[in-house]
Design a protein around this motif. Structure first.
Motif, PDB file in Angstrom:
ATOM      1  N   TYR A 138       0.981  -1.373   0.035  1.00  0.00           N
ATOM      2  CA  TYR A 138      -0.038   0.010   0.152  1.00  0.00           C
ATOM      3  C   TYR A 138       0.823   1.141  -0.013  1.00  0.00           C
ATOM      4  N   THR A 139       0.362   2.369  -0.519  1.00  0.00           N
ATOM      5  CA  THR A 139       0.984   3.799  -0.460  1.00  0.00           C
ATOM      6  C   THR A 139       0.343   4.772   0.342  1.00  0.00           C
ATOM      7  N   GLY A 140       0.748   5.593   0.603  1.00  0.00           N
ATOM      8  CA  GLY A 140       0.025   7.008   1.161  1.00  0.00           C
ATOM      9  C   GLY A 140       0.261   7.131   2.634  1.00  0.00           C
ATOM     10  N   ILE A 141       0.672   6.177   3.419  1.00  0.00           N
ATOM     11  CA  ILE A 141       1.097   6.281   4.854  1.00  0.00           C
ATOM     12  C   ILE A 141       2.225   6.691   5.028  1.00  0.00           C
ATOM     13  N   GLU A 142       2.843   7.699   5.845  1.00  0.00           N
ATOM     14  CA  GLU A 142       4.028   8.246   5.773  1.00  0.00           C
ATOM     15  C   GLU A 142       4.604   7.299   7.285  1.00  0.00           C
ATOM     16  N   LEU A 171      -5.727  11.958   4.564  1.00  0.00           N
ATOM     17  CA  LEU A 171      -4.743  11.608   3.705  1.00  0.00           C
ATOM     18  C   LEU A 171      -4.952  12.469   2.519  1.00  0.00           C
ATOM     19  N   TYR A 176      -2.425   9.181  -9.354  1.00  0.00           N
ATOM     20  CA  TYR A 176      -1.780   8.140  -9.514  1.00  0.00           C
ATOM     21  C   TYR A 176      -1.883   7.650 -11.073  1.00  0.00           C
ATOM     22  N   PHE A 191      -4.847   6.677  -1.492  1.00  0.00           N
ATOM     23  CA  PHE A 191      -4.082   5.643  -1.579  1.00  0.00           C
ATOM     24  C   PHE A 191      -4.036   4.499  -2.437  1.00  0.00           C
ATOM     25  N   CYS A 192      -3.148   3.899  -2.794  1.00  0.00           N
ATOM     26  CA  CYS A 192      -3.202   2.676  -3.885  1.00  0.00           C
ATOM     27  C   CYS A 192      -2.824   1.429  -2.849  1.00  0.00           C
ATOM     28  N   LEU A 193      -3.565   0.287  -2.961  1.00  0.00           N
ATOM     29  CA  LEU A 193      -3.664  -0.788  -2.479  1.00  0.00           C
ATOM     30  C   LEU A 193      -3.516  -2.040  -3.330  1.00  0.00           C
ATOM     31  N   GLN A 263       4.670   8.784  -3.496  1.00  0.00           N
ATOM     32  CA  GLN A 263       4.081   8.136  -2.454  1.00  0.00           C
ATOM     33  C   GLN A 263       4.935   7.184  -1.739  1.00  0.00           C
ATOM     34  N   THR A 265       5.626   3.986  -0.006  1.00  0.00           N
ATOM     35  CA  THR A 265       5.190   2.536  -0.200  1.00  0.00           C
ATOM     36  C   THR A 265       5.610   1.717   0.925  1.00  0.00           C
TER      37      THR A 265
END
Length: 291
Positions: A138-142, A171, A176, A191-193, A263, A265
């Protein structure tokens, strides 16, 4: 009384989430079935893969891993390319792979399964760079927002849910750009999952029943502002419909993801790096003992 695997190597991660009498329970079960078994103890990342490869080279019938999903992925890395199966001895916080494949969650029952079942399931593994994963990306979480060890110890799998709900409405959007088996896609999202398996672990709940770990495809999701409430998330988890939940879904064997801005990952909860990346599905590349 003899089981299907007479020479077993068990790799144990001593820092796994459960406090259990591991050796005592394994010894009781394996002795009952006359199993010749040995143990390796991991100390750092990569040990489980190295031990599994050594065991395969030494001619074992099976490699079992005691630990969480990270340990299971390391074991899978070690047996890939051979005809030796692996088995899961759940010892982590979430144990999503055991839920995904129906493996018992109690150690003695999982050991009994190894000694009784000849059933195996071939599962897909996804390669990204030099790494592999079996569950999710997943992306988007720091990095500062990642679920911490204290919360995982205190709350178990609920820690992931707590953090997801806390962060999901805050977020920022990213643009993307995806390539899914050559199909070019642009979509804004929070986010992308990317899922290889649908289980979230810890409880018998799947993010979606649409995902199969043995179908040869990665399932790619972009989540946009439509997913701004727990109700929307629940509707998609229950497969009510992607359009209602603000989720966009594709399947592919080769996927490239880029984002503007780039982002962060994560692979199965561990930091991988920034986008862009390209991943490839390796179909049915590992055999796992199942009920």
């Amino acid at each position: 009384m003899n089981g299907p695997y007479q020479k077993i190597h068990v790799v144990i991660n001593p820092s796994a989430g459960k406090d259990d009498a591991i050796l005592n329970k394994l010894n009781r079960v394996f002795n009952k079935y006359g199993v010749d078994w040995e143990v390796s103890i991991t100390r750092e990342f990569g040990d489980a893969t190295r031990f599994a490869r050594q065991a395969v080279a030494e001619g074992v019938d099976l490699v079992a891993g005691y630990g969480g999903d990270g340990t299971q992925m390391e074991i899978a890395d070690g047996v890939m390319g051979s005809d030796i199966p692996m088995a899961i001895l759940p010892g982590g916080t979430g144990n999503a792979m055991s839920f995904e494949l129906g493996v018992p969650h109690k150690l003695e029952q999982a050991a009994e399964l190894i000694c009784q079942s000849r059933n195996q399931q071939k599962i897909d593994v996804i390669q990204i760079g030099e790494q592999h994963f079996m569950l999710r990306l997943y992306t988007g979480i720091e990095e500062s927002e990642k679920t911490n060890r204290e919360d995982k110890d205190r709350l178990g799998n609920l820690a992931y849910v707590k953090d997801a709900l806390k962060e999901i409405e805050h977020l920022p959007q990213a643009n993307y750009r995806l390539s899914v088996d050559g199909q070019q896609i642009e979509e804004e999202g929070m986010f992308c999952l990317i899922l290889n398996a649908g289980s979230v672990g810890g409880i018998d709940v799947h993010l979606t029943k649409k995902v199969s770990i043995s179908d040869g495809f990665a399932d790619v999701f972009i989540v946009n502002r439509g997913l701004s409430s727990l109700g929307a998330l629940a509707s998609y988890a229950l497969d009510i419909g992607a359009s209602q939940a603000g989720v966009h879904h594709w399947q592919g064997r080769e996927v490239r993801v880029a984002a503007d801005p780039p982002q962060t990952t994560w692979i199965d909860g561990e930091l991988y790096g920034p986008t862009p990346f390209t991943l490839t599905v390796i179909p049915e590349s590992v055999s796992v003992v199942i009920p």
